[in-house]
Design a protein around this motif. Structure first.
Motif, PDB file in Angstrom:
ATOM      1  N   TYR A 247      47.901  30.636  35.133  1.00 45.38           N
ATOM      2  CA  TYR A 247      46.449  30.613  35.021  1.00 45.38           C
ATOM      3  C   TYR A 247      45.960  31.581  33.937  1.00 45.38           C
ATOM      4  CZ  TYR A 247      41.563  31.309  36.155  1.00 45.38           C
ATOM      5  OH  TYR A 247      40.192  31.422  36.071  1.00 45.38           O
ATOM      6  N   TYR A 248      46.474  32.798  33.967  1.00 42.71           N
ATOM      7  CA  TYR A 248      46.016  33.769  32.968  1.00 42.71           C
ATOM      8  C   TYR A 248      46.464  33.381  31.563  1.00 42.71           C
ATOM      9  CZ  TYR A 248      43.870  36.823  36.324  1.00 42.71           C
ATOM     10  OH  TYR A 248      43.018  37.318  37.268  1.00 42.71           O
ATOM     11  N   GLY A 249      47.660  32.784  31.475  1.00 38.42           N
ATOM     12  CA  GLY A 249      48.126  32.315  30.174  1.00 38.42           C
ATOM     13  C   GLY A 249      47.213  31.228  29.630  1.00 38.42           C
TER      14      GLY A 249
ATOM     15  N   ILE B 291      49.502  41.286  32.858  1.00 39.04           N
ATOM     16  CA  ILE B 291      49.661  40.807  34.235  1.00 39.04           C
ATOM     17  C   ILE B 291      51.097  40.354  34.478  1.00 39.04           C
ATOM     18  CG2 ILE B 291      49.047  38.895  35.782  1.00 39.04           C
ATOM     19  CD1 ILE B 291      46.160  39.288  34.879  1.00 39.04           C
ATOM     20  N   ILE B 292      51.624  39.544  33.550  1.00 32.30           N
ATOM     21  CA  ILE B 292      52.990  39.049  33.744  1.00 32.30           C
ATOM     22  C   ILE B 292      53.979  40.200  33.652  1.00 32.30           C
ATOM     23  CG2 ILE B 292      54.748  37.462  32.894  1.00 32.30           C
ATOM     24  CD1 ILE B 292      52.433  35.738  31.808  1.00 32.30           C
ATOM     25  N   ALA B 293      53.785  41.070  32.669  1.00 30.61           N
ATOM     26  CA  ALA B 293      54.711  42.197  32.516  1.00 30.61           C
ATOM     27  C   ALA B 293      54.633  43.093  33.748  1.00 30.61           C
ATOM     28  CB  ALA B 293      54.375  42.983  31.251  1.00 30.61           C
ATOM     29  N   GLY B 294      53.425  43.301  34.284  1.00 41.56           N
ATOM     30  CA  GLY B 294      53.264  44.159  35.453  1.00 41.56           C
ATOM     31  C   GLY B 294      54.025  43.602  36.655  1.00 41.56           C
ATOM     32  N   ILE B 295      53.798  42.337  36.945  1.00 40.59           N
ATOM     33  CA  ILE B 295      54.488  41.702  38.075  1.00 40.59           C
ATOM     34  C   ILE B 295      56.011  41.756  37.838  1.00 40.59           C
ATOM     35  CG2 ILE B 295      54.841  39.527  39.330  1.00 40.59           C
ATOM     36  CD1 ILE B 295      51.938  38.781  38.641  1.00 40.59           C
TER      37      ILE B 295
ATOM     38  N   VAL C  32      56.916  35.651  30.370  1.00 38.81           N
ATOM     39  CA  VAL C  32      55.916  36.064  29.383  1.00 38.81           C
ATOM     40  C   VAL C  32      55.784  34.981  28.308  1.00 38.81           C
ATOM     41  CG1 VAL C  32      55.341  37.820  27.678  1.00 38.81           C
ATOM     42  CG2 VAL C  32      56.447  38.498  29.812  1.00 38.81           C
ATOM     43  N   LEU C  33      56.937  34.444  27.893  1.00 41.03           N
ATOM     44  CA  LEU C  33      56.924  33.442  26.828  1.00 41.03           C
ATOM     45  C   LEU C  33      56.426  32.089  27.316  1.00 41.03           C
ATOM     46  CD1 LEU C  33      60.291  34.409  25.168  1.00 41.03           C
ATOM     47  CD2 LEU C  33      58.028  34.681  24.183  1.00 41.03           C
ATOM     48  N   GLY C  34      56.502  31.858  28.635  1.00 36.93           N
ATOM     49  CA  GLY C  34      56.046  30.583  29.178  1.00 36.93           C
ATOM     50  C   GLY C  34      54.526  30.508  29.250  1.00 36.93           C
ATOM     51  N   ALA C  35      53.876  31.680  29.268  1.00 33.77           N
ATOM     52  CA  ALA C  35      52.414  31.702  29.363  1.00 33.77           C
ATOM     53  C   ALA C  35      51.827  31.377  27.991  1.00 33.77           C
ATOM     54  CB  ALA C  35      51.938  33.078  29.824  1.00 33.77           C
ATOM     55  N   LEU C  36      50.889  30.445  27.955  1.00 35.08           N
ATOM     56  CA  LEU C  36      50.383  29.958  26.668  1.00 35.08           C
ATOM     57  C   LEU C  36      49.833  31.071  25.791  1.00 35.08           C
ATOM     58  CD1 LEU C  36      48.675  26.691  27.875  1.00 35.08           C
ATOM     59  CD2 LEU C  36      50.589  26.871  26.291  1.00 35.08           C
ATOM     60  N   ALA C  37      48.950  31.906  26.355  1.00 25.18           N
ATOM     61  CA  ALA C  37      48.300  32.913  25.521  1.00 25.18           C
ATOM     62  C   ALA C  37      49.310  33.914  24.985  1.00 25.18           C
ATOM     63  CB  ALA C  37      47.220  33.636  26.330  1.00 25.18           C
ATOM     64  N   ALA C  38      50.164  34.435  25.885  1.00 24.85           N
ATOM     65  CA  ALA C  38      51.127  35.449  25.455  1.00 24.85           C
ATOM     66  C   ALA C  38      52.102  34.860  24.442  1.00 24.85           C
ATOM     67  CB  ALA C  38      51.881  36.004  26.664  1.00 24.85           C
ATOM     68  N   ASP C  39      52.466  33.588  24.640  1.00 17.53           N
ATOM     69  CA  ASP C  39      53.435  32.996  23.717  1.00 17.53           C
ATOM     70  C   ASP C  39      52.868  32.858  22.311  1.00 17.53           C
ATOM     71  OD1 ASP C  39      56.077  31.579  23.314  1.00 17.53           O
ATOM     72  OD2 ASP C  39      54.659  30.128  22.501  1.00 17.53           O
ATOM     73  N   ILE C  40      51.561  32.603  22.195  1.00 19.96           N
ATOM     74  CA  ILE C  40      50.974  32.476  20.853  1.00 19.96           C
ATOM     75  C   ILE C  40      51.266  33.747  20.058  1.00 19.96           C
ATOM     76  CG2 ILE C  40      48.802  32.313  19.577  1.00 19.96           C
ATOM     77  CD1 ILE C  40      49.593  29.682  20.856  1.00 19.96           C
ATOM     78  N   HIS C  41      51.154  34.895  20.721  1.00 21.41           N
ATOM     79  CA  HIS C  41      51.437  36.151  20.027  1.00 21.41           C
ATOM     80  C   HIS C  41      52.934  36.346  19.797  1.00 21.41           C
ATOM     81  CE1 HIS C  41      51.183  40.211  18.657  1.00 21.41           C
ATOM     82  NE2 HIS C  41      51.696  40.741  19.752  1.00 21.41           N
TER      83      HIS C  41
ATOM     84  N   PHE D 123      40.245  37.097  20.667  1.00 21.94           N
ATOM     85  CA  PHE D 123      41.318  36.555  21.512  1.00 21.94           C
ATOM     86  C   PHE D 123      42.187  37.652  22.122  1.00 21.94           C
ATOM     87  CE2 PHE D 123      41.363  32.791  18.412  1.00 21.94           C
ATOM     88  CZ  PHE D 123      40.366  32.156  19.135  1.00 21.94           C
ATOM     89  N   ALA D 124      42.180  38.820  21.488  1.00 18.96           N
ATOM     90  CA  ALA D 124      43.147  39.851  21.856  1.00 18.96           C
ATOM     91  C   ALA D 124      43.076  40.175  23.347  1.00 18.96           C
ATOM     92  CB  ALA D 124      42.929  41.098  21.012  1.00 18.96           C
ATOM     93  N   GLU D 125      41.843  40.231  23.856  1.00 23.13           N
ATOM     94  CA  GLU D 125      41.675  40.631  25.256  1.00 23.13           C
ATOM     95  C   GLU D 125      42.396  39.653  26.193  1.00 23.13           C
ATOM     96  OE1 GLU D 125      38.040  41.604  28.270  1.00 23.13           O
ATOM     97  OE2 GLU D 125      37.565  41.224  26.169  1.00 23.13           O
ATOM     98  N   GLY D 126      42.165  38.359  25.986  1.00 25.22           N
ATOM     99  CA  GLY D 126      42.777  37.349  26.862  1.00 25.22           C
ATOM    100  C   GLY D 126      44.290  37.337  26.748  1.00 25.22           C
ATOM    101  N   VAL D 127      44.786  37.432  25.522  1.00 25.28           N
ATOM    102  CA  VAL D 127      46.235  37.418  25.313  1.00 25.28           C
ATOM    103  C   VAL D 127      46.862  38.655  25.956  1.00 25.28           C
ATOM    104  CG1 VAL D 127      48.044  37.587  23.576  1.00 25.28           C
ATOM    105  CG2 VAL D 127      46.116  36.042  23.209  1.00 25.28           C
ATOM    106  N   ASP D 128      46.258  39.810  25.688  1.00 24.23           N
ATOM    107  CA  ASP D 128      46.826  41.044  26.221  1.00 24.23           C
ATOM    108  C   ASP D 128      46.758  41.075  27.744  1.00 24.23           C
ATOM    109  OD1 ASP D 128      47.129  41.528  23.596  1.00 24.23           O
ATOM    110  OD2 ASP D 128      45.827  43.287  23.488  1.00 24.23           O
TER     111      ASP D 128
END
Lengths: 303, 543
Positions: free
Chosen positions: A75-77, A18-22, B368-377, A8-13
């Motif tokens: 989308y990426y989330g 992407i969000i942090a970059g923007i 960042v927290l609103g995104a599902l994947a990032a929020d899980i972490h 999962f790490a790849e997708g989460v990171d």
């Protein structure tokens, strides 16, 4: 951030970057423009202000662009998250329990442990449950987290792809020793995993009373060596005479079966002198009378 | 009325403690709020500094785990319910909303006084847990069940305190809505209202509609603790997730109760110090309403790891991203307001600029927290603590400080030392960012929140963060000292329009204002509240 150690790490990171970059781009850009305006249009340089009431074009632009960007972010989330809900059929299923303040795990063959050992590159599913209040099962290196709810049906799964030992943390506040509710997960090769499964002792080989004390995290507050932690020690407890406070009145009791049972079921009824009230919850719903008998049987052995 | 009666200011009108605590003058009630809220803020700050001291090193530094848990709960309860929710509306809303609308008071002055008294009773109840019962609650300000049902600490009283405080908030909201609808001065249509009034209008609706839900939820906790009704504790047949839903249905919109008034403040500060009209008046006004509306439908993002169903998580994630859009629109319009202005850098403007920078960090980390994947972490880690403080303290807190520096000459008819105010701002700004930015880093590393002790790898960011808390505290003391010193200075004549460039109606009356707010009819600018091309001439004295 810790190196990712699961699939999962790849997708989460990726969603994070992407969000942090923007975000960083806009943060720096807007801040720079703001500071530039403050200097460029200072009272000294620009004594006469121009009144611009607004611009529909600009309003449309800065509505549409953020809208498109947040769709990309969503989308990426979502994509990073999607696989977390699709458990492969061949996953090893382990029951995971949280309780104040420890984790325990039950393997398919009945082995009970307080930390996890799993094979690399094999999907593992954890059925999450709690014996008392909310906890949250969190492995930062795997980028997984899900709450452990009493009577809940929560689960999570992961596929570790890097051998090593990683922290398991409790992420949902669960009382006094929340920050000490830790465990670890060790990722090993298939061969090592199989030999561990057959050889390592299960907690169930111990005195059943001791297993119960461990499973219910009693030992976090009650020592077995006579030292004072949060509650009285179990060492030499049975048969001892204690001074307790009952409804504000001090009295002397001899520790016997009835007293210990009452202390487990109604912990605030009698408080041993020198200890605080209200720190232990009742285990009347958690432990059966047979289990309490096992515990008392074990405490008797601690002389 | 004679001219002297009209010009007798509200501070001198009557003397004695009872003329204050039973006053129905919105200006005096505002100051009652200011002093009480300010006191609780300092208590909250002290608790925060103690928490940071405990986290300076791993292991025990100054207090036991149980004490720490109670301290962070108290810190949260005080800062949320006693400081930030009432802060801007109850102080500056009360003081300036009627004046900005060109009227003499709010619609229900007695109700206004009542809401202050309810606030004080709630505050006393909250603080009484320090002295009575089995010690202050150790649940965190969120009172999550079933822990809040099981713990032996005095949760019942803390929860009842929050319940009582809710009424204060509801009454203030109700009062403002009616005031805005009924008491605008002739000629001031909704679209000619100052943006601070718009922000308060949106806020008031949330206060009125969302607060009752938390009231009911908190009573449910009490019913469960006291009467054993199985609502949230699964061992007696309840559902802990139900509690989270009910709690966040209020508490997420409550975040906008805390943030929207701050947006209103910034929309006032920028035109005054840029000496030009606001950019995009309608966009700013309507985005407040949009935020208030969409903000009702995003509460689930607090529960992405709770076990909520997959589709619910996806919908709440989308809604969360939608809230970002009206917020972004505001930021763009604020920055555009500086364009081609004639900018006078004064202490309030510094706070406004600090607000925009810090609020952006807060808002963007929210994405960042609103995104599902990032929020899980990142869920329930220090990243959330950092994000929240950036929005609430870096945002609303700084707007509050900006407001007090902005309206100080109007409220007291005196002035603080501007150089000291500027220095205090920079210390605060540096301290704030040193304190909270490392929290985001340590959250990314995986440190959960509400941690009394932590693993050695989290040490460095925690240490920096604690150093930041000392800088921040220094800045706060300097700021506060400067404001207090200003009030002790000899009273001098303060112009009606102290900053020269203020355009909303409070700048047309005396400093401090007379009891009935205006000594002469206020004059509206021709085209809207920020029409600097037709700014009314304000004469100091009647000819």
């Amino acid at each position: 951030m810790r190196t990712g150690a699961s699939t999962f790490a790849e997708g989460v990171d990726l969603s994070l970057y992407i969000i942090a970059g923007i975000s960083i781009f806009f943060l720096i850009g807007i801040t720079a423009v703001m500071i530039y305006f403050v200097f460029r249009y200072s009272k000294k340089r620009n004594p006469k202000a121009t009144n611009i009431e607004g611009s529909n074009t600009l309003e449309v632009i800065w509505t549409v662009i953020p809208t498109l960007l947040v769709i990309v972010m969503f989308y990426y989330g979502w994509m990073g998250y999607k696989p977390m809900r699709n458990v492969p059929d061949d996953a090893i299923v382990i029951e995971a329990y949280g309780q104040m303040w420890k984790f325990s795990f039950e393997y398919p063959d009945g082995k009970v442990t307080d930390s996890l050992v799993v094979p690399v590159n094999r999907p593992v599913k954890l059925n999450l449950n709690s014996r008392d209040v909310l906890h949250s099962f969190y492995i930062p290196a795997f980028r997984v987290k899900e709450d452990m709810v009493p009577n809940g049906e929560n689960y999570l799964w992961f596929e570790p792809n890097l051998p090593g030992r990683y922290d398991i943390l409790c992420a949902e506040y669960c009382g006094q020793l929340h920050s000490y509710m830790l465990s670890s997960i060790t990722v090993v090769s298939d061969a090592e995993y199989n030999s561990w499964l057959t050889s390592a002792p299960s907690i169930t080989d111990e005195h059943p009373g001791l297993s119960l004390l461990k499973q219910n995290a009693c030992l976090t507050c009650h020592s077995q060596d006579g030292s004072k932690i949060i509650g009285p020690s179990f060492k030499g407890l049975f048969g001892k005479t204690e001074i307790v406070v009952t409804d504000g009145q001090e009295r002397e009791v001899t520790v016997d079966e009835t007293y210990i049972t009452r202390s487990i079921k109604e912990p605030n009824a009698d408080i041993v002198q020198g200890y605080m009230k209200g720190l232990m919850v009742s285990y009347a719903e958690v432990l059966s009378d047979e289990q309490i008998a096992e515990i008392i049987d074990y405490i008797k052995t601690l002389e | 009325m004679t001219n002297t009666a009209l010009s007798l200011n509200y501070l001198q009108a009557k003397k004695g403690i009872f003329s204050w605590i039973f006053s129905v003058d919105h200006k005096r009630i505002a100051l009652l709020y200011l002093y009480s809220i300010g006191t609780f803020f300092l208590v909250g700050v002290t608790l925060g500094v103690l928490m940071r001291l405990e986290l300076l090193n791993p292991g025990k530094d100054i207090m036991e785990a149980q004490t720490y848990n109670q301290v962070f709960t108290m810190h949260g309860v005080i800062m949320i319910f006693l400081f930030i929710i009432p802060s801007i509306p109850a102080v500056f809303g009360n003081f300036f909303l009627p004046i900005m609308l060109g009227t003499d008071d709010v619609s229900f002055p007695r109700l206004n006084l009542l809401s202050w008294w309810i606030y004080i009773i709630g505050a006393i109840m909250a603080l009484s847990t320090l002295l009575f019962g089995d010690g202050p609650a150790d649940t965190g300000w969120t009172f999550y069940a079933p822990y809040s049902v099981k713990t032996g600490t005095n949760v019942t009283m803390s929860v009842l305190a929050a319940f009582v405080l809710g009424f204060s908030s509801i009454l203030t909201g109700l009062n403002f809505i009616v005031t805005i609808h009924r008491l605008r001065t002739p000629g001031m249509s909704f679209m000619k209202m100052p943006l601070f009034a718009w922000a308060l209008y949106a806020t008031s609706w949330i206060q009125l509609l969302a607060t009752p839900i938390i009231g009911i939820t908190l009573l449910m906790i009490v019913a469960e603790r006291v009467f054993g009704v199985g609502l949230f504790d699964p061992s007696i047949g309840g559902d802990p997730i139900l509690y989270q839903h009910l709690f966040w249905i209020y508490s997420h919109p409550a975040v906008y109760i805390m943030a929207l008034p701050a947006f209103g403040i910034i929309s006032e500060l920028l035109p005054t110090f840029a000496n030009r009209t606001i950019f995009g008046y309608k966009a700013i006004a309507f985005s407040s309403l949009a935020i208030a509306f969409v903000g009702y439908f995003v509460w689930g993002h607090h529960m992405f790891t709770s076990g909520m169903s997959g589709p619910a998580r996806i919908i709440f994630s989308i809604m969360t991203f939608l809230v970002a859009i009206p917020t972004a629109i505001k930021v763009f319009n604020w920055v555009a307001t500086l364009y081609k202005g004639s900018i006078d850098v004064q202490p309030p403007l510094l706070y406004a600029l600090g607000f925009i920078f810090q609020f952006m960090i807060g808002g963007l980390s929210g994405l960042v927290l609103g995104a599902l994947a990032a929020d899980i972490h990142l869920h329930d880690t220090y990243f959330v603590v950092g994000h929240f403080h950036y929005v609430m303290f870096g945002g609303t807190g700084f707007a509050f400080f900006g407001a007090i520096h902005y309206w100080y000459p109007k409220i007291w008819g005196r002035m603080y030392n501007k150089l000291v105010a500027n220095i205090a701002f920079f210390i605060l700004f540096i301290g704030f960012n040193t304190l909270y930015f490392p929290m985001m880093i340590v959250g990314l590393m995986g440190m959960p929140r509400r941690y009394y002790d932590y693993l050695p790898e989290f040490h460095l960011p925690n240490m920096i963060s604690t150093y930041g808390s000392w800088i921040l505290a220094t800045g706060l003391l300097l700021m506060l000292g400067n404001l207090i010193a200003g009030s002790r200075r000899k009273r001098e004549h303060i112009d009606r329009n102290y900053w020269k460039t203020g355009i909303t109606l409070e700048w047309q009356t005396l400093s401090p204002p007379p009891v009935s707010n205006f000594d002469r009819m206020p004059v509206l600018p021709k085209d809207g509240p920020y029409d600097y091309d037709h700014k009314p001439e304000i004469k100091e004295k009647e000819d």
